[in-house]
Enzyme design. Sequence first.
Site, short mmCIF file in Angstrom:
data_model
loop_
_atom_site.label_atom_id
_atom_site.label_comp_id
_atom_site.label_asym_id
_atom_site.label_seq_id
_atom_site.Cartn_x
_atom_site.Cartn_y
_atom_site.Cartn_z
NE ARG A 104 -2.60 -0.21 3.58
CZ ARG A 104 -3.45 0.13 4.54
NH1 ARG A 104 -4.75 0.06 4.33
NH2 ARG A 104 -3.02 0.55 5.70
CB THR A 108 -2.55 7.15 -2.44
OG1 THR A 108 -1.85 5.93 -2.73
CG2 THR A 108 -1.80 8.32 -3.08
CG ASP A 200 2.53 -3.51 8.76
OD1 ASP A 200 2.83 -4.65 8.34
OD2 ASP A 200 2.50 -2.51 8.03
CG ASP A 203 6.27 -3.84 9.53
OD1 ASP A 203 7.06 -4.20 8.62
OD2 ASP A 203 5.80 -2.69 9.61
C1 PRP Z 1 -1.20 -5.21 4.07
C2 PRP Z 1 -2.01 -6.48 4.06
C3 PRP Z 1 -2.80 -6.36 2.79
C4 PRP Z 1 -3.06 -4.87 2.71
C5 PRP Z 1 -4.46 -4.61 3.14
O1 PRP Z 1 -0.10 -5.32 3.25
O2 PRP Z 1 -1.23 -7.63 4.13
O3 PRP Z 1 -2.12 -6.82 1.64
O4 PRP Z 1 -2.14 -4.24 3.58
O5 PRP Z 1 -4.79 -3.28 2.98
P1 PRP Z 1 -5.90 -2.80 1.96
O6 PRP Z 1 -7.08 -3.71 2.16
O7 PRP Z 1 -6.18 -1.40 2.42
O8 PRP Z 1 -5.35 -2.86 0.58
P2 PRP Z 1 0.98 -4.13 3.14
O9 PRP Z 1 0.61 -3.22 2.03
O10 PRP Z 1 1.16 -3.50 4.48
O11 PRP Z 1 2.28 -4.88 2.66
P3 PRP Z 1 3.17 -5.97 3.46
O12 PRP Z 1 2.38 -7.23 3.50
O13 PRP Z 1 4.38 -6.07 2.61
O14 PRP Z 1 3.47 -5.43 4.83
N1 URA Z 2 -2.38 -3.76 6.71
C1 URA Z 2 -2.06 -4.28 7.91
O1 URA Z 2 -1.07 -5.03 8.03
N2 URA Z 2 -2.79 -3.93 8.97
C2 URA Z 2 -3.87 -3.13 8.88
O2 URA Z 2 -4.52 -2.88 9.90
C3 URA Z 2 -4.20 -2.61 7.61
C4 URA Z 2 -3.45 -2.94 6.55
#
Ligand code: PRP
Ligand code: URA
Length: 209
Positions: A104, A108, A200, A203
């Site tokens: 994400r 944005t 997160d 993380d």
């Molecule tokens: C997180 C999660 C989803 C997304 C959800 O990933 O694992 O893929 O956010 O958010 P959304 O429904 O608003 O799109 P992130 O973008 O944090 O990446 P990561 O898994 O690499 O930490």
């Molecule tokens: N991605 C995450 O990992 N946690 C949230 O709460 C939203 C998006």
Amino acid sequence: MKNVTAIDHPLIEHKLSILRDKHTGTKLFRELVSEIGAYLIYEAMRDVELEETTVETPIKTIKMGRLNEDNYAFAPIMRAGMGMLDGVLNVIPNAKIAHVGMYRDKHTYEPVNYFFKAPEDIGDREVIILDPMLATGGSACDAIELFKNKGVKKIRFICLIAAPEGLEKVTTEHPDVPIICAHIDDQLNDHKYIVPGLGDAGDRIFGTK
Ligand code: PRP
Ligand code: URA
């Protein structure tokens, strides 16, 4: 909400209570994501079609259903979806894997697709997308779109925690895709994190923060 299933089970609530706890460390967090992933796949496959086979038990020969595992592919949305992969592969070990790289944007909150690698015959398979978090639903919708563009006819989405805002978006844009989650939380905060959520997921699985 139509086509959304939240698993209502005391053991799932128990596991989620540990997972959400900010004091839970990386090792246990990772184990729980994988374990709950396995519960979710059982629920997601409830309506699956089995092929009839003949089984000789030590007592009697019977006809019963068996899953053709070659019909399926798991699609973890990286990074966090990778945390669910071990758990679901324990249940359906012969499924193929399609990797979807998505993050994400910090400002944005829109998803950015940075990787996509699927089995060549993906259009002939049912795809089960894995991601612990469904927040705005942007990542889920884009991932579903990627597979529909490859000709995939049947897609299921499994996640640990879903926000109502994200469920609304995904079920509106893709009413044909069942969503199976462990829990539906209250809402998103100003930074589009799920409340109460678990922080997160990526993380916490990989120990990057
Ligand atoms: C997180 C999660 C989803 C997304 C959800 O990933 O694992 O893929 O956010 O958010 P959304 O429904 O608003 O799109 P992130 O973008 O944090 O990446 P990561 O898994 O690499 O930490
Ligand atoms: N991605 C995450 O990992 N946690 C949230 O709460 C939203 C998006």
